[in-house]
Design a protein around this motif. Structure first.
Motif, PDB file in Angstrom:
ATOM      1  N   SER A 221       8.393   3.881   4.242  1.00 18.93           N
ATOM      2  CA  SER A 221       8.120   3.212   5.132  1.00 18.93           C
ATOM      3  C   SER A 221       6.034   3.126   4.420  1.00 18.93           C
ATOM      4  O   SER A 221       5.483   4.008   3.939  1.00 18.93           O
ATOM      5  CB  SER A 221       7.709   4.330   6.575  1.00 18.93           C
ATOM      6  OG  SER A 221       7.189   3.630   7.004  1.00 18.93           O
ATOM      7  N   THR A 222       5.377   2.337   5.074  1.00 22.67           N
ATOM      8  CA  THR A 222       4.381   1.508   5.136  1.00 22.67           C
ATOM      9  C   THR A 222       3.763   1.976   6.419  1.00 22.67           C
ATOM     10  O   THR A 222       2.574   1.678   6.331  1.00 22.67           O
ATOM     11  CB  THR A 222       4.522   0.284   5.100  1.00 22.67           C
ATOM     12  OG1 THR A 222       4.520  -0.904   6.306  1.00 22.67           O
ATOM     13  CG2 THR A 222       5.000  -0.375   4.064  1.00 22.67           C
ATOM     14  N   ASP A 223       3.855   2.996   7.036  1.00 24.05           N
ATOM     15  CA  ASP A 223       3.149   3.879   8.284  1.00 24.05           C
ATOM     16  C   ASP A 223       2.982   5.105   7.836  1.00 24.05           C
ATOM     17  O   ASP A 223       3.444   5.386   7.101  1.00 24.05           O
ATOM     18  CB  ASP A 223       4.617   3.607   9.860  1.00 24.05           C
ATOM     19  CG  ASP A 223       4.725   2.048  10.214  1.00 24.05           C
ATOM     20  OD1 ASP A 223       4.564   1.271   9.694  1.00 24.05           O
ATOM     21  OD2 ASP A 223       6.351   2.790  10.580  1.00 24.05           O
TER      22      ASP A 223
ATOM     23  N   SER B  19      -3.404   4.422  13.413  1.00 21.91           N
ATOM     24  CA  SER B  19      -2.061   3.794  12.963  1.00 21.91           C
ATOM     25  C   SER B  19      -2.449   2.924  11.859  1.00 21.91           C
ATOM     26  O   SER B  19      -3.018   2.647  11.998  1.00 21.91           O
ATOM     27  CB  SER B  19      -1.262   3.182  14.042  1.00 21.91           C
ATOM     28  OG  SER B  19      -0.346   2.381  13.202  1.00 21.91           O
ATOM     29  N   LYS B  20      -2.071   3.034  10.471  1.00 18.65           N
ATOM     30  CA  LYS B  20      -2.329   2.416   9.604  1.00 18.65           C
ATOM     31  C   LYS B  20      -1.022   1.956   8.712  1.00 18.65           C
ATOM     32  O   LYS B  20      -0.100   2.190   8.943  1.00 18.65           O
ATOM     33  CB  LYS B  20      -3.453   3.426   8.460  1.00 18.65           C
ATOM     34  CG  LYS B  20      -4.272   3.452   9.009  1.00 18.65           C
ATOM     35  CD  LYS B  20      -5.601   4.415   7.510  1.00 18.65           C
ATOM     36  CE  LYS B  20      -6.922   5.168   8.598  1.00 18.65           C
ATOM     37  NZ  LYS B  20      -7.520   5.499   7.298  1.00 18.65           N
ATOM     38  N   THR B  21      -0.941   0.743   7.968  1.00 22.17           N
ATOM     39  CA  THR B  21      -0.429   0.374   7.122  1.00 22.17           C
ATOM     40  C   THR B  21      -0.381  -0.115   5.362  1.00 22.17           C
ATOM     41  O   THR B  21      -1.730  -0.071   5.663  1.00 22.17           O
ATOM     42  CB  THR B  21       0.167  -1.219   7.920  1.00 22.17           C
ATOM     43  OG1 THR B  21       0.520  -1.274   9.386  1.00 22.17           O
ATOM     44  CG2 THR B  21       0.848  -1.883   6.717  1.00 22.17           C
TER      45      THR B  21
ATOM     46  N   ASP C  39      -0.416  -0.267   1.290  1.00 16.11           N
ATOM     47  CA  ASP C  39       1.168  -1.507   0.511  1.00 16.11           C
ATOM     48  C   ASP C  39       1.356  -0.410  -0.347  1.00 16.11           C
ATOM     49  O   ASP C  39       2.347  -1.540  -1.471  1.00 16.11           O
ATOM     50  CB  ASP C  39      -0.320  -2.070   0.208  1.00 16.11           C
ATOM     51  CG  ASP C  39      -1.314  -1.387  -0.775  1.00 16.11           C
ATOM     52  OD1 ASP C  39      -1.083  -0.017  -1.143  1.00 16.11           O
ATOM     53  OD2 ASP C  39      -2.248  -2.198  -1.638  1.00 16.11           O
TER      54      ASP C  39
END
Length: 426
Positions: free
Chosen positions: A32-34, A44-46, A48
């Motif tokens: 997951s990119t979470d 909360s970040k995304t 790569d």
């Protein structure tokens, strides 16, 4: 192991470990990119580059982990080497090499750093421990926790993190207005459940995929509405250990089949049937005591009935004529009961009688009774179910005691520090 033993452990420790106000925890999920970063708040970040598992080793993006904990990351393209620099550590990893340098000292890796989709990925456990962070992998949800929080306690070597304790405080063991009692209850919960979950794992018992999915989905579906103020990985870890402990207990209980003979023996030893004649000393509608005159009349009436019985009159005839208990309409053959179901004086008198024997006058909060012990009827299906559950509970308690009494509990963070840390919840 109980709260008292935890308190004893507290008194045995004279050192103090500080819990920094800036303690930080990162929560990744495999594939997951979470990314969730918990500091004072949850951000909360995304990302790569997603964490993944290869050859049973968890790989994470080096830059994300390092920089979120304040370390600097430098990439040497010519040497294909990544250097992580924190306050007191310098970690050097070379792509595809099974050897790393930590402050110049060689350390063996069980998985080399690698490049995937243009991002440098490093073995989670090595880089976390090299930077002095605690690592947890939550199997049920495939989540990763990296934190600079110290552990709270260990149970047979299994770490209970401060995040775990916070989870228990929020959802299991909180006593409003009393954070000290809440912390003790939370720790007591872990020293009861964790040894059983550990024993399950040691004996090859794990949650199946369906159990993991159902548990994880139930938490994730409520994340925005119910669990928005906490990380989900500690909650899933705590719940999965609890479910695993229950699953393992069920497995152990299968080794103790409860047959009809066992139920019959229990029934004959623990149950009794008794008829009674009751003259009330309280108002049956309000429960309030009758006047002294009415109580005196009630005592005189029960004494007269006792004389009639002594003179050979029939108990059932007198019961049907005088008993003021409306329950005899549904129970004309008497009440079948075990300890804890009747008022104490009534129970004590009933169990003391021999079959067919009539008691003297027994006073309870309801009034005056005369009892007659009757033979037990054939055990009903309802009572069979109660007895089976009682026997299973007794067996389960013995198993739990055997698993928890000898658990090795190490208090890592003093309780007063936990109370200080979680005082905001109170």
């Amino acid at each position: 192991m109980s709260i008292k033993k935890i308190i004893g452990l507290l008194l045995a420790f004279c050192f103090l470990l500080s819990i920094g106000a800036s303690a930080k925890t990162m929560e990744f999920t495999i594939g997951s990119t979470d990314l969730y970063v918990k500091d004072a708040e949850i951000e909360s970040k995304t990302i790569d580059a997603v964490p993944y598992i290869e050859n049973s080793r968890t790989m994470v993006p080096v830059r994300v982990v390092s920089e979120n904990f304040g370390a600097e990351v430098d990439w040497n393209n010519e040497a294909r080497k990544v250097t992580i620099t924190s306050e007191d550590k310098t970690v050097e990893l070379t792509i595809d090499s099974n050897v790393a340098l930590v402050n110049g000292e060689e350390k063996a890796l069980d998985a080399p750093a690698t490049i995937k989709d243009g991002r440098t990925m490093v073995p989670l456990r090595f880089v976390g421990e090299a930077l002095g962070k605690n690592i947890e992998f939550v199997d049920a949800s495939k989540q990763i926790l990296i934190t600079d929080h110290p552990s709270a306690i260990t149970v047979d070597g299994y770490g209970i993190s401060m995040e775990d304790v916070e989870t228990a405080l929020r959802y299991i063991a909180f006593t409003p207005g009393n954070i000290e009692e809440s912390v003790l209850n939370a720790l007591d919960y872990f020293v009861q459940v964790t040894p059983i979950a550990n024993a399950a794992k040691a004996n090859g018992v794990y949650l199946n995929d369906s159990q993991k999915k159902e548990l994880t989905d139930s938490v994730m579906n409520d994340k925005d509405s119910y669990y928005s103020s906490t990380l989900t990985a500690p909650l899933i870890k705590v719940l999965s250990d609890n479910l695993l402990a229950k699953t393992y207990l069920d497995t152990l209980l299968e080794q103790y089949p409860i047959g009809n003979d066992t139920i019959a023996d229990f029934y004959n030893q623990a149950y009794v049937r008794a008829k009674h004649i009751l003259i009330l000393t309280e108002d049956p509608q309000t429960g309030e005591a009758l006047s002294k005159k009415e109580q005196a009349n009630a005592k005189k009436q029960i004494e007269d009935i006792a004389k009639k019985l002594k003179n050979g009159e029939d108990f059932d005839a007198l019961m049907n004529e005088y008993c003021q208990d409306p329950g005899i309409i549904q129970n004309p053959d008497g009440y079948v009961f075990t300890a804890g179901e009747m008022v104490p004086e009534f129970e004590e008198a009933a169990f003391a009688l021999k079959e067919g024997e009539i008691s003297g006058i027994v006073e309870t909060s309801y009034g005056y009774h005369i009892l007659k012990k009757e033979p037990l009827p054939e055990v009903s299906e309802y009572i069979k179910m109660i007895i089976e559950n009682t026997i299973r509970t007794e067996i389960s308690n013995r198993i739990i005691q055997g698993l928890t009494d000898n658990a090795d509990i190490e208090l890592v963070t003093p309780i007063e520090k936990m109370i200080e840390e979680f005082s905001y919840l109170g």
